[in-house]
Write a protein that holds these residues in place. Structure first.
Motif, PDB file in Angstrom:
ATOM      1  N   LYS A 138       0.831  -1.201   0.000  1.00 14.95           N
ATOM      2  CA  LYS A 138       0.000   0.000   0.000  1.00 14.95           C
ATOM      3  C   LYS A 138       0.867   1.253   0.000  1.00 14.95           C
ATOM      4  O   LYS A 138       1.975   1.246   0.491  1.00 14.95           O
ATOM      5  CB  LYS A 138      -0.912  -0.001   1.225  1.00 14.95           C
ATOM      6  CG  LYS A 138      -1.923  -1.132   1.212  1.00 14.95           C
ATOM      7  CD  LYS A 138      -2.703  -1.181   2.502  1.00 14.95           C
ATOM      8  CE  LYS A 138      -3.731  -2.261   2.522  1.00 14.95           C
ATOM      9  NZ  LYS A 138      -3.232  -3.588   2.435  1.00 14.95           N
ATOM     10  N   GLY A 139       0.329   2.326  -0.546  1.00 14.34           N
ATOM     11  CA  GLY A 139       1.033   3.597  -0.576  1.00 14.34           C
ATOM     12  C   GLY A 139       1.597   3.887  -1.953  1.00 14.34           C
ATOM     13  O   GLY A 139       1.628   3.028  -2.831  1.00 14.34           O
ATOM     14  N   ILE A 140       2.026   5.123  -2.123  1.00 15.70           N
ATOM     15  CA  ILE A 140       2.614   5.539  -3.395  1.00 15.70           C
ATOM     16  C   ILE A 140       4.087   5.174  -3.400  1.00 15.70           C
ATOM     17  O   ILE A 140       4.852   5.617  -2.548  1.00 15.70           O
ATOM     18  CB  ILE A 140       2.428   7.057  -3.599  1.00 15.70           C
ATOM     19  CG1 ILE A 140       0.936   7.390  -3.652  1.00 15.70           C
ATOM     20  CG2 ILE A 140       3.137   7.512  -4.874  1.00 15.70           C
ATOM     21  CD1 ILE A 140       0.638   8.869  -3.627  1.00 15.70           C
ATOM     22  N   GLN A 141       4.462   4.343  -4.362  1.00  7.83           N
ATOM     23  CA  GLN A 141       5.844   3.880  -4.476  1.00  7.83           C
ATOM     24  C   GLN A 141       6.601   4.745  -5.474  1.00  7.83           C
ATOM     25  O   GLN A 141       6.081   5.061  -6.529  1.00  7.83           O
ATOM     26  CB  GLN A 141       5.893   2.442  -4.970  1.00  7.83           C
ATOM     27  CG  GLN A 141       5.213   1.453  -4.081  1.00  7.83           C
ATOM     28  CD  GLN A 141       5.274   0.074  -4.687  1.00  7.83           C
ATOM     29  OE1 GLN A 141       6.321  -0.365  -5.133  1.00  7.83           O
ATOM     30  NE2 GLN A 141       4.148  -0.610  -4.720  1.00  7.83           N
ATOM     31  N   ARG A 142       7.824   5.094  -5.116  1.00 10.55           N
ATOM     32  CA  ARG A 142       8.709   5.794  -6.037  1.00 10.55           C
ATOM     33  C   ARG A 142      10.010   5.006  -6.096  1.00 10.55           C
ATOM     34  O   ARG A 142      10.557   4.627  -5.057  1.00 10.55           O
ATOM     35  CB  ARG A 142       8.972   7.210  -5.545  1.00 10.55           C
ATOM     36  CG  ARG A 142       7.679   8.037  -5.535  1.00 10.55           C
ATOM     37  CD  ARG A 142       7.904   9.433  -5.096  1.00 10.55           C
ATOM     38  NE  ARG A 142       8.766  10.100  -6.063  1.00 10.55           N
ATOM     39  CZ  ARG A 142       9.294  11.286  -5.851  1.00 10.55           C
ATOM     40  NH1 ARG A 142       9.063  11.925  -4.730  1.00 10.55           N
ATOM     41  NH2 ARG A 142      10.068  11.844  -6.769  1.00 10.55           N
TER      42      ARG A 142
END
Length: 103
Positions: free
Chosen positions: A18-22
């Motif tokens: 979960k979450g925005i991956q960079r």
């Protein structure tokens, strides 16, 4: 007659990441036992500039499986743009890539 199905591995699945991956580039240090520790990361911002983060303090690490993909997850405190943040650094073993996720 018996069947051999190979090694039976009981792995827990942590679901989806979960979450925005960079994506990040990561410099690691390895112990003599082969354990890795992130020491520096490089991250690209929205304008395409690359920032180097050298102040990383690993709080804990844990091997996990996300949707069947083996990873190692590091919870870290970093200093980025003058502020201290808690992030997850996730190493994906399958493709040898690193990602950062804000916690």
């Amino acid at each position: 007659m018996g069947f051999y199905l190979g090694e039976i591995i009981q792995e827990t699945n942590a679901g989806r990441l979960k979450g925005i991956q960079r994506e990040v580039a990561c410099y690691c240090w390895f112990t003599s036992q082969g354990e890795m520790t992130p020491r520096m990361i490089k991250i690209m911002d929205e304008e395409g500039r690359i920032h180097t983060i050298q102040e990383i303090r690993v709080l804990c690490s844990e091997p996990k499986n996300y949707s069947g993909i083996a990873t190692v997850e590091y919870i870290c405190k970093i200093r980025y743009r003058g502020m201290e943040e808690t992030v997850k650094l996730v190493y994906t073993k399958e493709n040898c890539k690193w990602a950062i996720i804000r916690v």
